[in-house]
Scaffold this active site. Sequence first.
Site, PDB file in Angstrom:
ATOM      1  N   LYS A 214      56.988   4.149  -5.187  1.00  0.00           N
ATOM      2  CA  LYS A 214      56.404   5.485  -5.157  1.00  0.00           C
ATOM      3  C   LYS A 214      55.735   5.803  -6.488  1.00  0.00           C
ATOM      4  O   LYS A 214      54.649   6.383  -6.527  1.00  0.00           O
ATOM      5  CB  LYS A 214      57.481   6.529  -4.842  1.00  0.00           C
ATOM      6  N   HIS A 356      42.275 -23.466  28.956  1.00  0.00           N
ATOM      7  CA  HIS A 356      42.130 -22.004  28.982  1.00  0.00           C
ATOM      8  C   HIS A 356      43.381 -21.331  29.550  1.00  0.00           C
ATOM      9  O   HIS A 356      43.304 -20.471  30.425  1.00  0.00           O
ATOM     10  CB  HIS A 356      40.880 -21.599  29.760  1.00  0.00           C
TER      11      HIS A 356
END
Length: 604
Positions: A214, A356
């Site tokens: 922070k 595929h």
Amino acid sequence: MPSLYLVSSPAAAAAAAELAAGARASPHGRRGFLLRSPHHHSRRVSLSTSSAAEGRSAGRAMAAAEAGASAAPEAKLNGVKQALISLSDKTDLANLGNGLQRLGFSIISTGGTASSLEAAGVNVTKVEEITHFPEMLDGRVKTLHPSIHGGILARRDQEHHLKALNEHGIGTFDVVVVNLYPFYDKVTSGAVSFEDGIENIDIGGPTLIRAAAKNHKDVLVVVDHKDYPALLEYLQGKQDDQHFRRKLAWKAFQHVAAYDSAVSEWLWKQSNEGDTFPPSFTVPLSLKSTLRYGENPHQKAAFYADKSLSLVNAGGIATAIQHHGKEMSYNNYLDADAAWNCVSEFESPTCVVVKHTNPCGVASRQDILEAYRLAVKADPVSAFGGIVAFNTTIDEDLAREIREFRSPTDGQTRMFYEIVVAPGYTEKGLEVLKGKSKTLRILEAKRSGKGMLSLRQVSGGWLTQESDDLTPQDITFTKMSDRAPEDGELSDAKFAWLCVKHVKSNAIVIAKNNCMLGMGSGQPNRRESLRIAFGKAGEEAKGAALASDAFFPFAWNDAVEEACQKGIAVIAEPGGSIRDQDAVDCCNKYGVSLLFTGVRHFRH
């Protein structure tokens, strides 16, 4: 009953002295005063209330404590830079400690970290020397103290923050290096009691990390030993790079978020009563690689590993080892996953060929070389440039067959594959297979686990469901027609049913003798998929089994009758249509066995 007062400023000390003076009027016993000076040197003074002299003595004791504390020097207040180090994973700790010390940092540390630093020749001040409070509660409380967090959270550009630190004798920290208790490793290492799991939840560590992150404008926070060299290099420079600080802060918050997600997942499993889906949950993802592009070259892409506890030792393509070949692409991962998930379902030695994401060839044989040839033969055109997966170790003979096998379409063209994936390779087998192509990706994977939740993204949200783990052994094939299937036909139906589960809907698979002969996938109507499957199977479809992933909505002059007319011996489908009886009547007319599974296998 004794009373306790906290004295932390001159004004409070004066008030305490008044309290002490007044206390002598009390007919009762002793009151305890805890005096905390502005410079941390707290003193506990017990005041007897039996006489005014004792009260005056207590006042002089308090004044002496305040005066003595004010004279004590504070490291940071005198310009010395401070670094706080508290680590569970002590990788490269010695290099870090010595590097910081050479740069003029005073090192503050805890417990085992302090001992390791001292053993490496680093001068260390222990946290309790700063807080003047011992580590307590079996290590649960070490750094949770204003003398630590005040020095981390104070903004250096706010005069009133610095004034507060000076009033309380708190020094600032410039660097905070922390990593956390190994909760993830602990709860995934085997049988762990609930109490042991709870004790491995870090509290002080995340608090330090979040505080430093922070206030990253003033405090550098590091949670990864791989960042130690960059930290030391940055500290040697003279320019303040806020981008570097923000990146470290992001990494710190992400580190804590992933840690908390593991704790949350574990506690949910410990506390829920059979609920599959929690009200909310977090999926911790870790970047494994940046890919060349996505499905198409104009799309950027990356691959992330899922660090959820539920996926530990779950196997699959995400944890596969790549032994050879070009880097994996976005489509490679999708196709390899489809091939591996399919082949992992078979118990007998099996080869699966995928293009595929659809299996275009599947065969099971005790002779894995024969299984490979049959799987390619099912659709050699599609197999070219596809993915080949095996559920057995690839030895020299199989590797040589993969390397040299010619396409069944002309008997000359050597088959080309993007990926070969198997659970293992012999040393010679791997050597031979590497000789097929410099680009061939060779993967070694663990068998995919069962009982997982699958996630799929839609715009603005995610769908989740249990994985489709049902196999033919888990379901009942119910005879609906007059004719019962022969043993071989039933075996073919089960094989086709397991294959069709992995084909995109609408899906049809034709199989015989544990070998896929043809499949149709992804068509908007089932009849088109059926025709594609028959086009690939050809004359071999006669006497074969046909499996459909969902029921047939129509039978007469439609897919069921067409299948019967082409010589199919047995049809396996879920059932559930309002026209099921038409399918039964049609199969009875042609003498075809019809089996209902009661289970649908849609795949979108």
